[in-house]
Motif scaffolding. Sequence first.
Motif, short mmCIF file in Angstrom:
data_model
loop_
_atom_site.label_atom_id
_atom_site.label_comp_id
_atom_site.label_asym_id
_atom_site.label_seq_id
_atom_site.Cartn_x
_atom_site.Cartn_y
_atom_site.Cartn_z
N ALA A 163 0.84 -1.20 0.00
CA ALA A 163 0.00 0.00 0.00
C ALA A 163 0.88 1.24 0.00
O ALA A 163 0.63 2.21 -0.72
CB ALA A 163 -0.92 0.00 1.22
N GLY A 195 1.01 4.06 -2.87
CA GLY A 195 0.74 5.45 -2.54
C GLY A 195 1.86 6.38 -2.98
O GLY A 195 1.62 7.49 -3.42
N GLU A 227 -15.10 1.31 -3.63
CA GLU A 227 -14.43 2.47 -3.02
C GLU A 227 -13.23 2.05 -2.20
O GLU A 227 -12.19 2.72 -2.20
CB GLU A 227 -15.39 3.22 -2.08
CG GLU A 227 -16.20 4.29 -2.76
CD GLU A 227 -17.03 5.07 -1.76
OE1 GLU A 227 -16.51 5.45 -0.68
OE2 GLU A 227 -18.22 5.29 -2.05
N ILE A 277 -10.51 1.30 -4.50
CA ILE A 277 -9.92 2.54 -5.01
C ILE A 277 -8.96 3.13 -3.98
O ILE A 277 -7.82 3.50 -4.30
CB ILE A 277 -11.02 3.57 -5.35
CG1 ILE A 277 -11.89 3.06 -6.50
CG2 ILE A 277 -10.40 4.90 -5.74
CD1 ILE A 277 -13.16 3.86 -6.71
N MET A 278 -9.43 3.21 -2.73
CA MET A 278 -8.58 3.79 -1.69
C MET A 278 -7.29 3.00 -1.55
O MET A 278 -6.21 3.58 -1.39
CB MET A 278 -9.33 3.86 -0.37
CG MET A 278 -10.45 4.90 -0.41
SD MET A 278 -10.99 5.39 1.21
CE MET A 278 -12.04 4.04 1.64
N LYS A 279 -7.42 1.68 -1.63
CA LYS A 279 -6.20 0.87 -1.51
C LYS A 279 -5.28 1.09 -2.69
O LYS A 279 -4.05 1.07 -2.55
CB LYS A 279 -6.57 -0.60 -1.38
CG LYS A 279 -7.22 -0.89 -0.05
CD LYS A 279 -7.32 -2.36 0.24
CE LYS A 279 -7.54 -2.55 1.73
NZ LYS A 279 -7.53 -3.98 2.09
N SER A 280 -5.84 1.30 -3.88
CA SER A 280 -4.99 1.48 -5.05
C SER A 280 -4.24 2.81 -4.98
O SER A 280 -3.20 2.96 -5.60
CB SER A 280 -5.82 1.41 -6.33
OG SER A 280 -6.58 2.60 -6.49
N ILE A 281 -4.74 3.76 -4.23
CA ILE A 281 -4.03 5.03 -4.13
C ILE A 281 -3.28 5.16 -2.80
O ILE A 281 -2.93 6.25 -2.39
CB ILE A 281 -4.95 6.25 -4.36
CG1 ILE A 281 -6.06 6.28 -3.32
CG2 ILE A 281 -5.52 6.23 -5.76
CD1 ILE A 281 -6.93 7.53 -3.44
N GLY A 282 -3.06 4.02 -2.14
CA GLY A 282 -2.12 4.04 -1.03
C GLY A 282 -2.71 3.86 0.36
O GLY A 282 -1.99 3.98 1.35
N ALA A 283 -4.02 3.57 0.46
CA ALA A 283 -4.59 3.35 1.79
C ALA A 283 -4.15 1.99 2.31
O ALA A 283 -4.27 0.98 1.62
CB ALA A 283 -6.11 3.41 1.73
N ARG A 284 -3.62 1.98 3.52
CA ARG A 284 -3.28 0.71 4.14
C ARG A 284 -4.53 0.12 4.79
O ARG A 284 -5.50 0.83 5.02
CB ARG A 284 -2.26 0.91 5.26
CG ARG A 284 -0.96 1.47 4.79
CD ARG A 284 -0.18 1.83 6.03
NE ARG A 284 1.10 2.40 5.62
CZ ARG A 284 2.24 2.13 6.26
NH1 ARG A 284 2.24 1.32 7.29
NH2 ARG A 284 3.34 2.68 5.85
N HIS A 341 -5.67 2.15 7.59
CA HIS A 341 -6.40 3.37 7.23
C HIS A 341 -7.88 3.07 6.99
O HIS A 341 -8.76 3.77 7.46
CB HIS A 341 -5.82 4.01 5.96
CG HIS A 341 -4.43 4.54 6.14
ND1 HIS A 341 -3.47 4.46 5.15
CD2 HIS A 341 -3.85 5.14 7.19
CE1 HIS A 341 -2.35 5.01 5.60
NE2 HIS A 341 -2.55 5.42 6.84
N PRO A 345 -7.09 -5.83 -2.57
CA PRO A 345 -7.31 -4.66 -3.42
C PRO A 345 -7.85 -5.00 -4.81
O PRO A 345 -8.79 -4.34 -5.29
CB PRO A 345 -5.93 -4.02 -3.51
CG PRO A 345 -5.03 -4.76 -2.64
CD PRO A 345 -5.76 -5.85 -1.97
N LEU A 381 -11.45 -3.83 -6.27
CA LEU A 381 -11.53 -2.95 -7.44
C LEU A 381 -12.41 -3.53 -8.54
O LEU A 381 -13.07 -2.80 -9.28
CB LEU A 381 -10.13 -2.74 -8.03
CG LEU A 381 -9.39 -1.49 -7.58
CD1 LEU A 381 -8.01 -1.48 -8.20
CD2 LEU A 381 -10.15 -0.24 -7.97
#
Lengths: 238, 406
Positions: A83, A87, B306, B309-316, B319, B398, B402
Amino acid sequence: MKKKAVISLRKVWKIYKMGSATVNALRGVTLDVWQGEFVAIIGPSGSGKSTLMNLVGALDKPSRGHIFLDGKDISLMEESDLAQIRGQKIGFIFQQFNLLPALSATGNVGLPMIFQGIPEAKRVERATELLNSVNLGERLNHKPNELSGGQQQRVAIARALANEPEMLLADEPTGNLDSKTGGEIMSMLEDLHTKKGRTIVLVTHDIHLVKHAERVIYLKDGQIEKVVKNHKRGHKHA
Amino acid sequence: MIRDYVLLSLSSLRSRRMRSWLTMIGIVIGMSAVVSLISLGQGMQDSINDQFQRLGTNRLIIAPGGEFLGPGTADIVAPIMDDSDVDVIRNVKGITQVQGALSKTLKVEFKDEIQFDSIFAFETDSDAVDFVESVGLFDIAEGRELKSGDKYKAVLGYNVANEAFDDPIEVGRKILLDDIEFEVVGVQKLIGTGIHDGVIRIPQDTLRELTDEPRKLSMIFALTQPDLNPVNVKAIVERELRKHRDVKEGEEDFNVQTAEQTIGQLNTVLLAVQVVLVGIAAISLLVGGIGVMNTMYTSVLERTKEIGIMKSIGARNSHVLTLFLLESGMLGLVGGLMGLGLGLGVAKLGEYLAIGLGASFFRMHISTLLIVGTLMFSFVLGMFSGAFPARQAARLPPVEALRSIK
Ligand SMILES: Nc1ncnc2c1ncn2[C@@H]1O[C@H](COP(=O)(O)OP(=O)(O)OP(=O)(O)O)[C@@H](O)[C@H]1O
Ligand SMILES: [Mg+2]
């Protein structure tokens, strides 16, 4: 200048098991994505493009083989490390835009920065800057459902750039857009490559789009069929 | 940083406004029931303690047989005390005053309306009158206190005079007790306890004559010297009474209580009642919690994409977990906040109604502990209910998330 690989795949397999049947979505793919290059992956539906893309984007781990990012094998990493990598180093652009409906354009672009712990003032400043750069300076507080498809995809591009990633991954970014809007998105990606030197991996089944790329990888049945260098583009870049 | 996550959760709750409100209703109802019961219960306890404080703690109550619960209830056990016990107690060192009281249930008639009420009788010499006045639970509102020389005279509790019969009984009117005519000389103030407001007091000698029990007493009140510990005096009284009544220690057919013991017992009873009521109210909180859980599960299903999506943009995972926990916690917190407001409103209304009905001791009590406790508890309840759904959300792979259509 020595070429530096952003990501390297070595004999990567992805095998899906569905009950008794197994699907070999990728069969021993070896590939390097070099820093600053624009590479396109093309192939018919079901050839494994998205599967490959997910692996390159550290969304998934290979069934066999190794994937190295900055020299580290991601198949050995924990989900939370992956992750972190997504990010910081990877910016995704999806066919369906994939914005969060509850957040404004600024909120969507700021979200990847929240996960990196960047303070609000800095997030807003950077999000505004990025949205301006994709000509959405007038739409900062619009929610996704108040934006056209092309505008949404531009928000998605801005979001992908939020944390200054090493590489942009775009999976059929124009698939849901008409050809004119799609063309605008493509030239935006091309500008990011030529003017900003960004590394871009584009997945498409549209042969017309690969003219933007320096290197085209033809995928078929989960294997690389051939790699074609686009000399015209490569020359222009050099 | 947590602020960012709180704001994200809030925006997500707002985007599902209707469902968020509906989910909170469960918490609101449960919380308001608990809050109103606790604040009324605490208030009641406060006023009881208050009342006893005012009376002073140097009091002993001696009753035959079982434990003393309040005036009028001594009838339940066979009254087996009499004037000789009073004499014994009077001679104990450290005792300054002793008053015996007799209590009986008699037929009461007013304007052809018949009821059965509890009659309470003290002596009417000046010492006894002073004592009755000092208790503070028999204060006169209209007319006068009984005095020596009175025979067929009565003082009525507030409710007897104003509520019990179709017509109010005014000072100067006549009532029949066991068919004998009594003149009402006084009416007591509204005290707020059914026992004191529902009593009829007549001179002790008269009641003894009526019931043909010349020496019997239902209970004995004694005052101890203020500089002595009532517990010590109580021990001496017990010892002397054992001797007088010829019973062994542990086999007493009487019971001596200090004021503090009485108040402790009342508080225990009150606490037990409160625990039961709050327990029942807590069931609705449980239901509210399940409501939150259900909503959060639905939310996870709806927002699988969702989450991807959050995981694909870096959410652990942590989070995502935080976001969902905050969301359910906030459902609880806001529900608790509204429940607190509603509960205090209901308690206020209950207090108002109770005072209207004469129960002046029914006072709500608002403590910071109650407010802070309510809010913390409801937040934790929300988080707790959301814990499983949140964990499920956090653990979604993830890619699969997705690929989900929603
Ligand atoms: N989660 C999965 N479970 C089972 N099989 C899968 C899964 N994901 C992909 N596949 C299979 O793997 C193969 C490659 O799929 P992939 O999505 O990578 O194709 P694609 O090249 O992206 O196709 P398209 O152009 O239609 O998007 C397909 O046969 C597909 O059915
Ligand atoms: Mg695909």
